[in-house]
Motif scaffolding. Structure first.
Motif, PDB file in Angstrom:
ATOM      1  N   GLN A  22       0.829  -1.207   0.000  1.00 16.59           N
ATOM      2  CA  GLN A  22       0.000   0.000   0.000  1.00 16.59           C
ATOM      3  C   GLN A  22       0.865   1.259   0.000  1.00 16.59           C
ATOM      4  OE1 GLN A  22      -3.008   0.100   3.050  1.00 16.59           O
ATOM      5  NE2 GLN A  22      -4.085  -1.688   2.206  1.00 16.59           N
ATOM      6  N   GLU A  23       2.003   1.181   0.656  1.00 14.14           N
ATOM      7  CA  GLU A  23       2.879   2.344   0.744  1.00 14.14           C
ATOM      8  C   GLU A  23       3.368   2.756  -0.636  1.00 14.14           C
ATOM      9  OE1 GLU A  23       3.641  -0.620   2.295  1.00 14.14           O
ATOM     10  OE2 GLU A  23       2.438   0.004   4.048  1.00 14.14           O
ATOM     11  N   ASP A  24       3.652   1.732  -1.411  1.00 14.41           N
ATOM     12  CA  ASP A  24       4.105   1.962  -2.782  1.00 14.41           C
ATOM     13  C   ASP A  24       3.076   2.797  -3.520  1.00 14.41           C
ATOM     14  OD1 ASP A  24       5.390   1.791  -5.156  1.00 14.41           O
ATOM     15  OD2 ASP A  24       4.772  -0.282  -5.622  1.00 14.41           O
ATOM     16  N   CYS A  25       1.802   2.454  -3.335  1.00 11.54           N
ATOM     17  CA  CYS A  25       0.691   3.150  -4.006  1.00 11.54           C
ATOM     18  C   CYS A  25       0.556   4.568  -3.445  1.00 11.54           C
ATOM     19  CB  CYS A  25      -0.591   2.346  -3.768  1.00 11.54           C
ATOM     20  SG  CYS A  25      -2.054   3.180  -4.411  1.00 11.54           S
ATOM     21  N   MET A  26       0.590   4.673  -2.138  1.00 13.06           N
ATOM     22  CA  MET A  26       0.352   5.959  -1.510  1.00 13.06           C
ATOM     23  C   MET A  26       1.437   6.964  -1.899  1.00 13.06           C
ATOM     24  SD  MET A  26      -2.454   5.423  -0.113  1.00 13.06           S
ATOM     25  CE  MET A  26      -2.832   6.723   1.030  1.00 13.06           C
ATOM     26  N   SER A  27       2.672   6.476  -1.977  1.00 15.11           N
ATOM     27  CA  SER A  27       3.754   7.401  -2.338  1.00 15.11           C
ATOM     28  C   SER A  27       3.590   7.869  -3.785  1.00 15.11           C
ATOM     29  CB  SER A  27       5.109   6.728  -2.135  1.00 15.11           C
ATOM     30  OG  SER A  27       5.216   5.591  -2.968  1.00 15.11           O
ATOM     31  N   THR A  28       3.151   6.993  -4.637  1.00 14.81           N
ATOM     32  CA  THR A  28       2.930   7.374  -6.042  1.00 14.81           C
ATOM     33  C   THR A  28       1.833   8.428  -6.124  1.00 14.81           C
ATOM     34  OG1 THR A  28       3.523   5.154  -6.739  1.00 14.81           O
ATOM     35  CG2 THR A  28       2.348   6.496  -8.350  1.00 14.81           C
ATOM     36  N   GLU A  68       0.949  10.464  -3.827  1.00 11.98           N
ATOM     37  CA  GLU A  68       1.482  11.711  -3.275  1.00 11.98           C
ATOM     38  C   GLU A  68       2.247  12.478  -4.339  1.00 11.98           C
ATOM     39  OE1 GLU A  68       1.237  13.563  -0.601  1.00 11.98           O
ATOM     40  OE2 GLU A  68      -0.329  12.189   0.070  1.00 11.98           O
ATOM     41  N   ARG A  69       3.038  11.736  -5.133  1.00 14.59           N
ATOM     42  CA  ARG A  69       3.822  12.381  -6.186  1.00 14.59           C
ATOM     43  C   ARG A  69       2.887  12.991  -7.227  1.00 14.59           C
ATOM     44  NH1 ARG A  69       7.081   7.911  -5.939  1.00 14.59           N
ATOM     45  NH2 ARG A  69       6.237   7.063  -7.887  1.00 14.59           N
ATOM     46  N   GLN A 124      -5.575  15.989  -1.189  1.00  9.40           N
ATOM     47  CA  GLN A 124      -5.152  14.894  -0.315  1.00  9.40           C
ATOM     48  C   GLN A 124      -5.672  13.560  -0.843  1.00  9.40           C
ATOM     49  OE1 GLN A 124      -7.417  14.781   3.542  1.00  9.40           O
ATOM     50  NE2 GLN A 124      -8.105  16.812   2.795  1.00  9.40           N
ATOM     51  N   VAL A 175      -3.679  11.368   3.708  1.00 13.30           N
ATOM     52  CA  VAL A 175      -2.306  11.868   3.524  1.00 13.30           C
ATOM     53  C   VAL A 175      -2.361  13.355   3.304  1.00 13.30           C
ATOM     54  CG1 VAL A 175      -0.247  11.655   2.094  1.00 13.30           C
ATOM     55  CG2 VAL A 175      -1.694   9.661   2.534  1.00 13.30           C
TER      56      VAL A 175
END
Ligand SMILES: Nc1nc2c(ncn2[C@@H]2O[C@H](COP(=O)(O)OP(=O)(O)OP(=O)(O)O)[C@@H](O)[C@H]2O)c(=O)[nH]1
Length: 632
Positions: free
Chosen positions: A556-562, A564-565, A621, A632
């Motif tokens: 999920q972090e992988d997705c969330m960081s993307t 965010e970018r 967000q 986020v």
């Protein structure tokens, strides 16, 4: 090679010449046949005429002998009677008993004599058998009596046909002179021969049903006539009415002759011969009817004419048959010429390319192929179809597919991507079939469908992609999402769906215009695409709404960081040509695939709800669709 009008008219001329030739052959054969039949019939008629003449001559010779014999016997009786009664009047009164005895004796010796009499010098018939008693019959006015009396010599006188005064019959009278001792005329002795007497002789002759036998005196008066068929009624005894042919022949040949004439009495044509019964002043005539005598000849002639006619008809029929068959052949040739012309026009059209191949080699190509591919025909014929394919691999693939299909016996049909001489692609609708009459050869028809194909691709694209941003549309999004879900069930990696809506987009439209809004939408789309991986999908599903699919997440972090970018790149000012830059942000809701969100619908709905939560929370967000998800 198409048939030209000139070669067609040449064939029409040949047909007319053949018809004229047939007519000429028929005419020549007909004329020869006619001449042969005519000559044969004329010869056989001449033979029949000669036979008829011989037959009538034989008949008339026999007749002449018979009549001569009869009359000679009668004359003999006259001579005997005259001898025995010589000078009987000079010796005193007539011994009537003796006279009667002598006459009776002589008459009984010659059956042809109907009656035998003597007269005195005045022509009075001396009484005797057959003369009614107390009646005097005088012959002094008879021509034969006067001739006997007036002629000094003791010659036989034969009368013209005479109607007898005693018997009342037609008779021929033969008379001789009786003299006294001093040589003076004492009367005549005469014999009547009834005309019927000759009939027995005539009847014994064979002259057919229409033949005729006639006895005439020197002056041509009729004495007796016999026709077996009794043609023309009773004979007109005493009549001197004869045919002109007989009269003419007698002038030339008084003793005997031959002529052909139509008898006035019965209107029958006969072939006749005549003879003078010398020394008697009589003529006998025998005639055979032409119709009877030539009946056999006529039958033969009819058979010959019928055979010749049948032969001619057979020849005519055969000629007609041959001509009709030639006409059929001519028409078939015309039809073939027409088809060849049509085929030529079809083959040399500018639209449909046609190729004849043998083992992949081009044997023949039409003009349209040259136009379609840009290769001159001389660069195609004799070469393989490799020149039309982009590369060896495409050539092999096409060859295998096509020839496997053709080998199974059915035609091959497909839309193929080939190459023009200049390297540009060309789509052709190709159809090929093996040629039955040429082993190993196949015929191919090709139609350039490049334009249709491009239009079709455009239509397909319009159906699946957003026309403004070029991103997949809602329909393609669903297809891809289903595809991902299908594959995901066998994968260990995580799948997420994010729902994104721009914040404050409407004011940009309202303030800067719709075109500026479009620029903003396109820029946002491009930036998001740049921040995502190749296997991910980003779709525009409405005005300022986007959906993102992350198909291969490690967590999920992988997705969330993307995400965010992505939020960060969207926030960056967007330059607009000729205007001040615009700024927007985005609200994103994300849903991860789990037991609860196992379908496209639930995933999208969850992400949508999360997006609204993000927007409510002030926008700019990312909200997670799960309960424990953090903003986020
Ligand atoms: N320029 C442009 N505008 C569009 C297009 N499609 C939709 N819109 C506009 O986009 C706007 C979307 O409205 P909203 O969703 O209320 O915009 P917003 O101001 O971002 O409001 P929130 O979403 O509530 O934050 C509308 O004004 C539409 O007319 C498009 O293709 N081009």
């Amino acid at each position: 090679m198409p048939a030209t009008g000139a070669s067609r008219s040449l064939k029409a001329r040949e047909l007319r010449r053949f018809a004229r030739w047939l007519v000429a052959v028929n005419l020549i054969v007909g004329a020869m046949l006619g001449l042969t039949v005519f000559h044969s019939l004329r010869t056989s008629r001449q033979i029949h005429e000669a036979r008829a003449r011989t037959a009538t001559e034989n008949l008339v010779e026999g007749l002449k002998a018979g009549i001569w014999a009869k009359l000679n016997r009668v004359d003999g009786a006259l001579l005997s009677t005259g001898f025995r009664l010589k000078h009987i009047g000079s010796r005193g009164p007539l011994d009537l008993a003796f006279v009667k005895q002598v006459l009776a004796e002589q008459k009984s010796l010659v059956p042809e004599i109907e009656s035998l009499w003597i007269t005195d010098a005045l022509g009075n018939v001396q009484p005797g058998a057959g003369v009614p008693p107390f009646q005097t019959v005088n012959l002094g006015d008879r021509e034969y009596f006067r001739r006997v009396r007036d002629e000094a010599a003791d010659a036989l006188v034969v009368s013209e046909p005479t109607h007898a005064r005693i018997s009342k019959k037609w008779v021929l009278v033969l008379a001789r002179r009786l003299s006294n001792l001093d040589g003076s005329f004492a009367g005549i002795v005469y014999a009547n021969v009834a005309v019927e007497e000759f009939h027995d002789l005539f009847k014994s002759l064979s002259v057919g049903r229409q033949g005729a036998v006639t006895l005439r005196t020197e002056s041509l008066r009729l004495v007796a006539r016999y026709t077996p068929g009794d043609n023309g009624g009773p004979p007109p005894v005493g009549s001197a009415n004869v045919s002109p042919e007989l009269a003419a022949s007698l002038k030339v040949s008084p003793a005997q002759g031959f002529f052909v004439s139509r008898t006035k009495l019965d209107n029958i044509e006969r072939t006749n011969s005549y003879r003078r019964v010398h020394p008697f002043p009589l003529y006998v005539l025998a005639g055979l009817a032409t119709a009877e005598f030539f009946s056999q000849w006529r039958a033969d002639a009819a058979v010959q004419v019928a055979l010749a006619s049948v032969l001619m008809l057979v020849l005519l029929g055969a000629s007609c048959g041959v001509y009709r068959s030639r006409v059929r052949q001519y028409r078939a040739q015309q039809e073939v010429s027409r088809l060849v012309d049509e085929q030529g026009l079809m083959l040399n059209n500018e639209l449909i390319g046609i190729l004849r191949l043998k083992a992949g080699q081009i044997m023949w190509a039409n003009k349209a192929i040259e136009t379609m591919f840009g290769h001159p025909l001389q660069d195609l014929v004799g070469y393989t179809t490799r020149v039309l394919c982009g590369d060896d691999e495409a050539y092999d693939r096409l060859g295998k597919a096509a020839y496997t299909h053709l080998a199974s016996g059915s035609p091959f049909r497909a839309q193929l991507l080939l190459r023009k001489k200049n390297g540009s692609p060309i789509w052709v609708d190709a159809s090929g079939a093996l040629m039955a009459d040429r082993a190993g050869e196949s015929l191919w028809v090709m139609l350039d469908v490049t334009q249709t194909r491009l239009q079709q691709q455009e239509i397909e694209r319009a159906a699946l992609y957003d026309s403004l941003t070029g991103l997949p549309n809602r329909r393609l999004l669903h297809e891809r999402l289903e595809l991902c879900l299908h594959g995901r069930r066998r994968s260990e990696h995580l799948l997420a769906v994010a729902f994104m809506d721009l914040d404050g987009f409407k004011p940009i439209n309202d303030t800067h215009g719709h075109e500026t809004g479009d620029v903003v939408l396109c820029t946002v789309a491009r930036r998001m695409q740049a921040g995502m991986r190749a296997g991910d999908t980003i779709a525009r599903i409405g005005g300022d709404e986007f959906v993102l699919i992350f198909a291969d997440l490690k967590g999920q972090e992988d997705c969330m960081s993307t995400l965010e970018r992505i939020l960060a790149v969207i926030r960056e000012p967007i330059p607009v040509l000729g205007k001040s830059p615009c700024a927007v942000s985005a609200s994103i809701g994300v849903a991860f695939l789990d037991e609860e969100h196992a379908t496209a619908c639930t995933l999208l709905a969850t992400a949508d709800v999360a997006m609204y939560r993000a927007k409510k929370a002030g926008g700019n967000q990312v909200c997670c669709g799960e309960a424990e998800a953090c903003v986020v």
